[in-house]
Design a protein around this motif. Structure first.
Motif, PDB file in Angstrom:
ATOM      1  N   LEU A  49       0.817  -1.215   0.000  1.00  0.00           N
ATOM      2  CA  LEU A  49       0.000   0.000   0.000  1.00  0.00           C
ATOM      3  C   LEU A  49       0.849   1.264   0.000  1.00  0.00           C
ATOM      4  CD1 LEU A  49      -2.800  -1.072   2.485  1.00  0.00           C
ATOM      5  CD2 LEU A  49      -2.970  -0.848   0.010  1.00  0.00           C
ATOM      6  N   VAL A  50       1.928   1.257   0.772  1.00  0.00           N
ATOM      7  CA  VAL A  50       2.803   2.440   0.836  1.00  0.00           C
ATOM      8  C   VAL A  50       3.456   2.691  -0.515  1.00  0.00           C
ATOM      9  CG1 VAL A  50       4.953   3.306   1.855  1.00  0.00           C
ATOM     10  CG2 VAL A  50       3.185   2.335   3.316  1.00  0.00           C
ATOM     11  N   TYR A  52       2.349   1.757  -3.406  1.00  0.00           N
ATOM     12  CA  TYR A  52       1.288   2.147  -4.343  1.00  0.00           C
ATOM     13  C   TYR A  52       0.964   3.636  -4.219  1.00  0.00           C
ATOM     14  CZ  TYR A  52      -3.291   2.305  -6.566  1.00  0.00           C
ATOM     15  OH  TYR A  52      -4.363   2.631  -7.361  1.00  0.00           O
ATOM     16  N   TYR A  53       0.837   4.119  -3.001  1.00  0.00           N
ATOM     17  CA  TYR A  53       0.501   5.531  -2.830  1.00  0.00           C
ATOM     18  C   TYR A  53       1.680   6.459  -3.094  1.00  0.00           C
ATOM     19  CZ  TYR A  53      -4.238   4.929  -1.223  1.00  0.00           C
ATOM     20  OH  TYR A  53      -5.566   4.650  -1.165  1.00  0.00           O
ATOM     21  N   LEU A  54       2.871   6.073  -2.685  1.00  0.00           N
ATOM     22  CA  LEU A  54       4.034   6.951  -2.873  1.00  0.00           C
ATOM     23  C   LEU A  54       4.466   7.032  -4.332  1.00  0.00           C
ATOM     24  CD1 LEU A  54       6.231   6.216   0.256  1.00  0.00           C
ATOM     25  CD2 LEU A  54       4.716   8.156  -0.171  1.00  0.00           C
ATOM     26  N   SER A  56       2.485   7.328  -6.821  1.00  0.00           N
ATOM     27  CA  SER A  56       1.365   7.955  -7.540  1.00  0.00           C
ATOM     28  C   SER A  56       0.618   6.928  -8.382  1.00  0.00           C
ATOM     29  CB  SER A  56       1.854   9.107  -8.406  1.00  0.00           C
ATOM     30  OG  SER A  56       2.471  10.073  -7.612  1.00  0.00           O
ATOM     31  N   GLN A  57       0.326   5.804  -7.790  1.00  0.00           N
ATOM     32  CA  GLN A  57      -0.437   4.710  -8.385  1.00  0.00           C
ATOM     33  C   GLN A  57       0.214   4.115  -9.633  1.00  0.00           C
ATOM     34  OE1 GLN A  57      -2.231   7.665  -7.504  1.00  0.00           O
ATOM     35  NE2 GLN A  57      -3.009   6.808  -5.625  1.00  0.00           N
ATOM     36  N   TYR A  66      -6.763   0.152  -9.108  1.00  0.00           N
ATOM     37  CA  TYR A  66      -7.197   0.131  -7.713  1.00  0.00           C
ATOM     38  C   TYR A  66      -7.248  -1.270  -7.109  1.00  0.00           C
ATOM     39  CZ  TYR A  66      -8.160   5.067  -8.059  1.00  0.00           C
ATOM     40  OH  TYR A  66      -8.028   6.407  -8.218  1.00  0.00           O
ATOM     41  N   LEU A  69      -5.043  -1.925  -4.091  1.00  0.00           N
ATOM     42  CA  LEU A  69      -5.560  -1.752  -2.726  1.00  0.00           C
ATOM     43  C   LEU A  69      -6.115  -3.070  -2.196  1.00  0.00           C
ATOM     44  CD1 LEU A  69      -7.441   1.639  -3.134  1.00  0.00           C
ATOM     45  CD2 LEU A  69      -5.211   1.243  -2.102  1.00  0.00           C
TER      46      LEU A  69
END
Length: 87
Positions: A49-50, A52-54, A56-57, A66, A69
């Motif tokens: 998750l980290v 993925y978010y850092l 920018s997908q 998505y 997630l």
């Protein structure tokens, strides 16, 4: 005022013809791989998750969008399932 009558409860005695539940396999300690794999799944899920978010997908798998997630949270839910069986 008159004093109330004190009632005495009868002491419960279980019937002697019923055997208590047999304690067997339920009290055995869990194998060593259970907590190790549960902690590994938690760490992998959080790291997924980290990243993925850092990123920018864009990472770990850009085509999943998505669903990344679902993979991250799925790893963490699987670890909770393992930890529920840990003794």
């Amino acid at each position: 005022m008159p004093k109330s009558v004190v009632r005495k409860k009868k002491v419960y005695t279980p019937p002697s013809d019923i055997n208590p539940a047999v304690k067997g396999a339920s009290n055995k300690p869990s194998p060593a791989w259970v907590p190790v794999s549960a902690v590994t799944l938690i760490v992998v899920g959080i790291a997924w998750l980290v990243v993925y978010y850092l990123s920018s997908q864009q990472w770990p798998v850009a085509s999943w969008e998505y669903w990344n997630l679902a993979v991250g949270f799925g790893c963490m839910v699987a670890s909770l399932g393992l930890l529920s069986r840990w003794r």
